[in-house]
Write an enzyme that holds these catalytic residues in place. Structure first.
Site, PDB file in Angstrom:
ATOM      1  N   ALA A 225       0.881  -1.169   0.000  1.00 33.12           N
ATOM      2  CA  ALA A 225       0.000   0.000   0.000  1.00 33.12           C
ATOM      3  C   ALA A 225       0.915   1.214   0.000  1.00 33.12           C
ATOM      4  CB  ALA A 225      -0.922   0.005   1.203  1.00 33.12           C
TER       5      ALA A 225
ATOM      6  N   CYS B 203      -6.122   1.163  -8.804  1.00 25.83           N
ATOM      7  CA  CYS B 203      -5.327   0.953  -7.597  1.00 25.83           C
ATOM      8  C   CYS B 203      -6.232   0.428  -6.468  1.00 25.83           C
ATOM      9  CB  CYS B 203      -4.640   2.245  -7.173  1.00 25.83           C
ATOM     10  SG  CYS B 203      -3.550   1.970  -5.774  1.00 25.83           S
TER      11      CYS B 203
ATOM     12  N   LEU C 178       0.413   5.262  -4.207  1.00 30.56           N
ATOM     13  CA  LEU C 178       0.667   6.032  -5.439  1.00 30.56           C
ATOM     14  C   LEU C 178       1.488   7.296  -5.178  1.00 30.56           C
ATOM     15  CD1 LEU C 178      -2.785   5.527  -7.203  1.00 30.56           C
ATOM     16  CD2 LEU C 178      -0.593   4.693  -8.047  1.00 30.56           C
TER      17      LEU C 178
ATOM     18  N   GLY D  98       6.059  -7.591 -12.760  1.00 33.75           N
ATOM     19  CA  GLY D  98       6.394  -6.662 -11.694  1.00 33.75           C
ATOM     20  C   GLY D  98       7.128  -7.341 -10.562  1.00 33.75           C
TER      21      GLY D  98
END
Ligand SMILES: Cc1cc2nc3c(=O)[nH]c(=O)nc-3n(C[C@H](O)[C@H](O)[C@H](O)COP(=O)(O)O)c2cc1C
Length: 299
Positions: free
Chosen positions: A68, A126, A71, A260
């Site tokens: 978390a 997200c 962003l 990723g």
């Protein structure tokens, strides 16, 4: 043998660095291209600078990663100063954008286009940012954002979808109809890990996004369902760690392959390793190119 075309862009191989992992500086992007990625996605950028969430913001557990980050990032105007242009690096670059409202997406798309990326990816998904939810799970808003972005750029646009929805087919269909050139599937799934000694969630934000191996069956299911629904190409993303995972994703219907968390497990050479393993499998199974097996699991 591994080369693919994605929205008219030639990729030497189908592996694409997924957004949020290392794609933050121009040197980094170039390095990942030279390490073997077929394309590189930048960390998502929005109209303003964001601090992100408090630590701990990321943990690794037995079956993957939970993050978390919130962003965090420098915002599009500083990124423009830093990157200056994106069409002069060793690899095609995908500029990832997000916003809070439709107007923000439109503005950031137009600004991002100045950098001349090969593609723009729109992060509407997200899992741990509140404003992400209504966009990713509401086909009307997802279509509205897609239209606004398309109106503000001539660069091919991929919309990044979330698995945290009732019906991903419905959202995929809506964004294709709204003009999306591709779909990236998927972003992280919403999850939580509790520290049983501390008796509380490990992440400061409590809820985070599950990525890596635990996400793979969900990602394969989503790509499979989307492939049945739409005609535009899919960047299949989620849990691809080895060549066999990549082959599985192509069989579900993916054209390109987002990678990723595997960079954490296998290092920056993950792209090359995954490509070598894919080629070994193809040789053994007498498959000459990925087109021969794309979507084969649907037959
Ligand atoms: C640390 C971290 C940060 C991420 N940041 C972003 C981001 O900024 N924008 C985005 O669209 N996805 C972001 N993602 C999601 C990845 O791009 C990808 O969709 C997800 O990790 C699944 O792929 P993987 O299992 O290969 O990691 C992030 C993932 C991780 C692990």
């Amino acid at each position: 043998m591994l080369g693919v075309k994605l929205c008219g862009i030639k990729l030497e191989n189908p592996t694409v660095l997924a957004s949020g992992i290392l794609g933050v500086t121009k040197e980094g992007v170039d390095r990942i291209g030279k390490a073997g990625a077929g394309a590189v996605t930048l960390k998502s950028l929005c109209h303003e600078e964001r601090q992100g969430y408090k630590n701990p913001a990321i943990i690794v557990w037995e079956k993957g990663m939970l993050n978390a980050i919130g962003l965090s990032g420098q915002g599009i105007s500083n990124a423009i100063k830093d990157f200056r242009r994106l069409d002069d690096v060793s690899v095609p670059v995908i500029g990832s954008i997000f916003g809070y409202r439709t107007e923000d997406f439109a503005h950031v798309a137009s600004e991002m286009s100045k950098l001349k990326p090969a593609m723009i990816e729109v992060d509407i998904s997200c899992p741990h940012v509140d404003y992400g939810k209504p966009i990713c799970s509401d086909k009307g808003i997802a279509a509205e954002v897609t239209k606004a972005v398309k109106k503000n750029t001539r660069i091919p646009v991929s919309i990044k979808l979330s698995p945290n929805v009732d019906d991903i087919k419905e959202i995929a269909h809506a964004v294709e109809k709204a003009g999306a050139d591709a779909i990236t599937a998927i972003n992280a799934a919403s999850g939580m890990v509790i520290d049983i000694d501390a008796k509380k969630p490990v992440l400061a934000n409590k809820i985070g996004g599950i990525t890596g191996p635990a996400l793979k069956p969900i990602a394969v299911r989503c790509v499979y369902q989307i492939y049945e629904t739409i005609k535009i190409p899919i960047i299949g993303t989620g849990g691809i760690t080895y060549g066999k995972d990549a082959i599985e994703m192509v069989m579900a219907g993916a054209t390109a392959l987002g990678i990723g968390t595997a960079v954490y497990y296998r290092g920056i050479n993950a792209f090359k390793k995954i490509c070598d393993e894919m080629q070994q499998w193809m040789k053994k199974n007498k498959v000459k190119n990925l087109g021969e097996i794309r979507g084969v699991a649907h037959k």
